[in-house]
Design a protein around this motif. Structure first.
Motif, PDB file in Angstrom:
ATOM      1  N   UNK A  29     -66.737  71.165 -66.516  1.00 21.94           N
ATOM      2  CA  UNK A  29     -65.964  69.943 -66.780  1.00 21.94           C
ATOM      3  C   UNK A  29     -66.595  68.680 -66.206  1.00 21.94           C
ATOM      4  N   UNK A  30     -67.743  68.784 -65.595  1.00 19.06           N
ATOM      5  CA  UNK A  30     -68.404  67.608 -65.023  1.00 19.06           C
ATOM      6  C   UNK A  30     -68.589  66.522 -66.083  1.00 19.06           C
ATOM      7  N   UNK A  36     -59.604  71.662 -64.094  1.00 21.96           N
ATOM      8  CA  UNK A  36     -59.122  72.915 -64.660  1.00 21.96           C
ATOM      9  C   UNK A  36     -57.598  72.964 -64.712  1.00 21.96           C
ATOM     10  N   UNK A  37     -56.918  72.433 -63.688  1.00 19.50           N
ATOM     11  CA  UNK A  37     -55.462  72.500 -63.666  1.00 19.50           C
ATOM     12  C   UNK A  37     -54.806  71.630 -64.733  1.00 19.50           C
ATOM     13  N   UNK A  38     -55.592  70.723 -65.350  1.00 18.94           N
ATOM     14  CA  UNK A  38     -55.052  69.860 -66.399  1.00 18.94           C
ATOM     15  C   UNK A  38     -55.070  70.540 -67.768  1.00 18.94           C
ATOM     16  N   UNK A  51     -65.291  67.608 -75.245  1.00 17.42           N
ATOM     17  CA  UNK A  51     -65.705  68.992 -75.473  1.00 17.42           C
ATOM     18  C   UNK A  51     -67.226  69.094 -75.594  1.00 17.42           C
ATOM     19  N   UNK A  52     -67.838  68.122 -76.252  1.00 19.61           N
ATOM     20  CA  UNK A  52     -69.294  68.149 -76.395  1.00 19.61           C
ATOM     21  C   UNK A  52     -69.982  68.011 -75.038  1.00 19.61           C
ATOM     22  N   UNK A  53     -69.440  67.148 -74.184  1.00 26.60           N
ATOM     23  CA  UNK A  53     -70.003  67.007 -72.830  1.00 26.60           C
ATOM     24  C   UNK A  53     -69.910  68.335 -72.085  1.00 26.60           C
ATOM     25  N   UNK A  59     -74.727  74.545 -71.547  1.00 21.46           N
ATOM     26  CA  UNK A  59     -76.073  74.828 -72.064  1.00 21.46           C
ATOM     27  C   UNK A  59     -77.124  74.630 -70.980  1.00 21.46           C
ATOM     28  N   UNK A  60     -76.967  73.602 -70.144  1.00 18.58           N
ATOM     29  CA  UNK A  60     -77.946  73.337 -69.079  1.00 18.58           C
ATOM     30  C   UNK A  60     -77.966  74.445 -68.037  1.00 18.58           C
TER      31      UNK A  60
END
Length: 343
Positions: A29-30, A36-38, A51-53, A59-60
């Motif tokens: 989620x960075x 996560x709790x949200x 979502x793409x971020x 992937x990294x």
């Protein structure tokens, strides 16, 4: 795409799936402004951009395509709310697939979808897969997840173990091609000109597990109201109304609509004024029509409807509805019941 209008069910699935590969929720989620709790808060929404971020973060840290395959397979139609429930209660699988294409904008789409019949086969395709501006690794990750989702969704709606006959994939053969056949249950052919998921055509006549005339009629009417059964005329005002109508979350922000139309809020305000209307008037009209659709469909309390339409509390929704319709939500619903009984 930067505006949060979708329930974060795909982000939730991605976080849970990534944990199995050694990643943490903060890793995923960075940069998304989410925790996560949200993700299981019913009032929190996410955007395609977020979502793409998150996918790029994954992937990294992990290049194993088994991760997006498993994430895709974990996302069932029930996660899509009204959209998924409507698919599951369609009269036939064919009708459900038609519905899926028409209302795909409700499903946090990464690619457009389409289907056709070819030589006795039913074929899912992704018409814009080569035109979207994703990087090669991101496109491969998203399409791999999409394959997993489609196989799961077909299982859900057909209610039987309907496996594809074969799948063609537009990206090059990965390091471990065997995992695709293991997870998707069919031959997978790589480095094709486009991606296609091929089934026996007989699947179209299967009946979804929740087929029910009453439920189907209610959801169909509600979804038609949500996506555009109401006519708002042409021109820019009509475009604005349809964007508000087609959003799966309440839209009261003119900046979001302006972004979707690729103009500035100032230009949008001026051009609407030239048509003799305002953004707030269109937004209120759409919400009024949606409120009536929800009330007519049944199954939603007045409090539920107010929440769905973005009102801070039920009292504000009641005041709004009476101002626009000269009647309370309760009286409007009772009137519908009396007319139905008379018929």
């Amino acid at each position: 795409m930067a505006n949060p209008v979708f329930a974060p069910y795909k982000l939730f699935a991605l976080v849970q799936g990534a944990k199995e590969f050694g990643l943490t929720a903060p890793d995923v989620l960075k940069g998304t402004d989410l925790r996560e709790d949200m993700l299981d808060d019913g009032k929190v929404h996410s955007s395609v951009r977020q979502y793409l971020v998150a996918c790029e973060n994954v992937i990294r840290r992990c290049d194993d395509l088994l991760l997006p395959l498993r994430v895709g397979k974990s996302i069932h139609l029930s996660a899509y709310g009204l959209y998924g429930f409507a698919l599951l209660s369609s009269a036939t699988v064919r009708a459900g697939f038609d519905f899926a294409v028409r209302y795909h904008s409700l499903a946090t789409p990464m690619f457009s979808i389409a289907w056709h019949i070819d030589a006795g086969h039913f074929v899912w395709t992704f018409p814009d897969e080569g035109r979207l501006g994703y990087s090669r690794p991101l496109r491969r990750f998203l399409m791999t997840q999409q394959l997993g989702q489609h196989v799961t969704h077909v299982h859900d709606i057909a209610h039987v173990e309907r496996e594809p006959i074969w799948i063609d994939v537009a990206f090059e053969k990965p390091a471990r091609p065997a995992i695709f056949e293991q997870e998707l249950g069919c031959e997978v052919r790589f480095a094709k000109s486009s991606t296609a998921i091929v089934y026996d055509m007989s699947i179209l006549d299967d009946r979804p597990p929740m087929t029910n005339p009453v439920t189907h009629a209610m959801l169909r009417e509600t979804c038609e109201g949500l996506i555009g059964a109401v006519e708002y005329g042409g021109g820019l005002a009509g475009q604005v109304a349809r964007l508000i109508m087609e959003s799966p979350a309440p839209v009261t922000n003119m900046g979001w609509v302006a972004d979707r139309l690729a103009i500035t809020p100032r230009t949008l305000r001026r051009r609407l004024a030239e048509q003799g209307t305002t953004f707030s008037a269109i937004s209120d009209q759409v919400r009024s029509e949606l409120a009536k659709k929800y009330l007519e469909a049944g199954g939603f309390s007045v409090a539920d409807i107010g929440d769905l339409l973005g009102f801070s509390d039920t009292k504000n929704f009641r005041m709004f509805f009476r101002r626009w319709n000269d009647i309370s939500p309760k009286a409007y619903r009772e009137g519908i019941g009396k007319r139905d009984n008379a018929v």
